[in-house]
Motif scaffolding. Structure first.
Motif: not given
Length: 504
Positions: A460-483
């Protein structure tokens, strides 16, 4: 509250001769009808059932039980009951912590959409293991979990020796899985797991909530419930402002009216949250003998409006409604501590209203017997009394944090934490001893979880590091959502809001 002093009973009293397990010389918090506390108490167990709870006798210390536990320096109490939770995304602890509400909801919905489609099994299986391990080591002996694919949870908790209620989440406006397929899964799960693992695992029926289900889904849920009259119906109810709006869209006056219409407002109903309940809702819930699971931390963490009503727990309890405590999505607020929910319930209610909303023993009861009663098993677990199943935890109170050991109900509700749990017993079987899990390999679980998270990041485009997390971009999330489902949900709510505004 009845407190029995620490004086030993007469040494001439009978010796325990027929027991599998005896805990002696402990502070015993029974949470029975009289809230009895033994300053120096003994609990006797035979065949997984408690046979005696009383003041310690001299001969208890050398009795012929198969397992003898010296409880000096420990508080003995019933195992904790997590009355509402979700477990599949447990490995994503820390992933959502610093997102804003819409980022969190979008990312979470997209992931659950994939799980519903049969993806990320490696993540959810690791999640069930990690949840079971952490709840076991934290004194939670019973969970009530609503998940998309709960078979892994039933297997994992069953094999760990824990107690659990599990069911398939059902919704036709949340994800795009065909409704027939969802109900087929629910029926298959019920047939396979209800009563499994010597009855410790039970199936439930789980319409997801009153804001993402149509009347048709509620009616089909009622049909399924009629097929299985011994199963609980577990849902989110009166959680959001959208709850009653969707009920009106479904042709009812409000959410409780809808459930009443389809035949689900009864003593089998377990309603999570109930934040927006008014006096009439409380009265109708009490008359129906339905139950509520209160989850304070999730809404303290993700509160959408400082002026929103807080769950009216004191009024619910005064009306005779059983109210248990739940952790809900622990990976949304980074805590497995059910003890923490008791403290949070008190602090949030006092802040929202005024001080003194609960006394400490009320919170201890909500952690144990009232949670059990909310799940319909108060006659089996939730208190330490003869003829109940032996679900017992021991807290190590020989620590500076518990000194002096006064007002033990307050210490449990305000001060206790999972790290204080040293022994866990379920059905008379010791699952945790001196903090060491006996039915799970903790190192292996951690390895599998770390591998699952690494794989999730790589896929996925999630980044889960020891200093925090970075979710996918808003566009990626919208594209990935159930429609289909969510668009219908938003459309129905918008249309009903217009109807409400113009009263047509």
């Amino acid at each position: 509250m009845t407190v029995t002093t620490g004086e030993l009973e007469d040494e001439t009293e009978g010796t325990v001769t027929d027991a599998d397990l005896v805990v002696h010389d402990a502070v015993v918090v029974t949470v029975d009808e009289d809230n009895r506390i033994y300053e120096n108490g003994t609990v006797v167990v035979k065949d997984g059932v408690i046979t005696d709870v009383r003041t310690t006798r001299e001969r208890d210390r050398a009795c012929h039980a198969d397992r003898l536990i010296d409880g000096e320096g420990a508080v003995v109490m019933p195992g904790l009951v997590n009355a509402h939770t979700h477990l599949e995304l447990t490995p994503l602890l820390g992933a959502f912590s610093d997102l804003d509400l819409m980022e969190m909801m979008g990312g979470m919905t997209a992931i659950f959409g994939h799980i519903a489609e049969g993806e990320y099994d490696y993540l959810t299986e690791a999640g069930y293991e990690l949840a079971a391990l952490n709840f076991l080591t934290g004194g939670v002996t019973t969970v009530n979990s609503m998940d998309v694919r709960p078979s892994g949870g039933a297997e994992t908790f069953g094999e760990a020796g824990l107690r659990g209620f599990f069911g398939v989440a059902l919704s036709d406006l949340f994800w795009d899985i065909p409704v027939d397929q969802q109900f087929d899964r629910a029926r298959e799960f019920i047939e396979e797991y209800h009563g499994a693992f010597d009855g410790r695992i039970r199936a439930t029926i789980n319409p997801h909530d009153d804001w993402s289900c149509t009347r048709t889904l509620w009616e089909r849920t009622a049909d399924l419930a009629a097929e299985h009259p011994d199963l609980l119906v577990h849902t989110h109810l009166l959680e959001l402002e959208a709850s009653n709006t969707m009920a009106r869209s479904n042709g009812a006056e409000d959410s409780l009216d809808l459930l009443d219409d389809v035949g689900l407002l009864d003593d089998r109903l377990v309603a999570a949250h109930f934040r927006l309940a008014d006096d009439e809702d409380i009265q109708r819930t009490a008359e129906a003998n339905a139950s509520v699971a209160h989850c304070p931390s999730i809404f303290c963490y993700w509160n959408t409006d400082g002026d929103v009503q807080w769950t009216p727990v004191p009024e619910l309890r005064a009306a005779g409604v059983d109210v248990g405590l739940g952790i809900d999505d622990h990976y949304w607020h980074d805590s497995y501590s059910l003890f923490g929910e008791a403290r949070q319930a008190r602090l949030a209610a006092n802040l929202k209203r005024s001080t003194g909303q609960y006394d400490s023993m009320e919170l201890v009861r909500m952690l144990t017997i009232e949670g059990a009663e909310a799940l319909g098993v108060g006659d089996e677990i939730g208190s330490l009394e003869p003829e109940k199943r032996a679900d017992i935890i021991l807290l190590d109170v020989e620590k500076p944090k518990f000194t002096p050991l006064t007002n033990i109900p307050a210490q449990v509700a305000n001060n206790a934490a999972p790290a204080d749990v040293e022994t866990v017993i379920v059905d008379g079987n010791v699952l945790l001893e001196d903090g060491d899990a006996k039915t799970m390999d903790a190192d292996a679980v951690r390895d599998r979880v770390e591998a699952a998270v690494d794989r999730f990041e790589s896929e996925t485009n999630w980044e889960l590091g020891i200093g925090g997390s970075e979710p996918p971009s808003t566009m990626d999330v919208v594209r990935d959502l159930p429609k289909r489902g969510p668009s219908q949900l938003l459309g129905r709510l918008a249309f009903q809001s217009v109807r409400d505004t113009f009263s047509f």
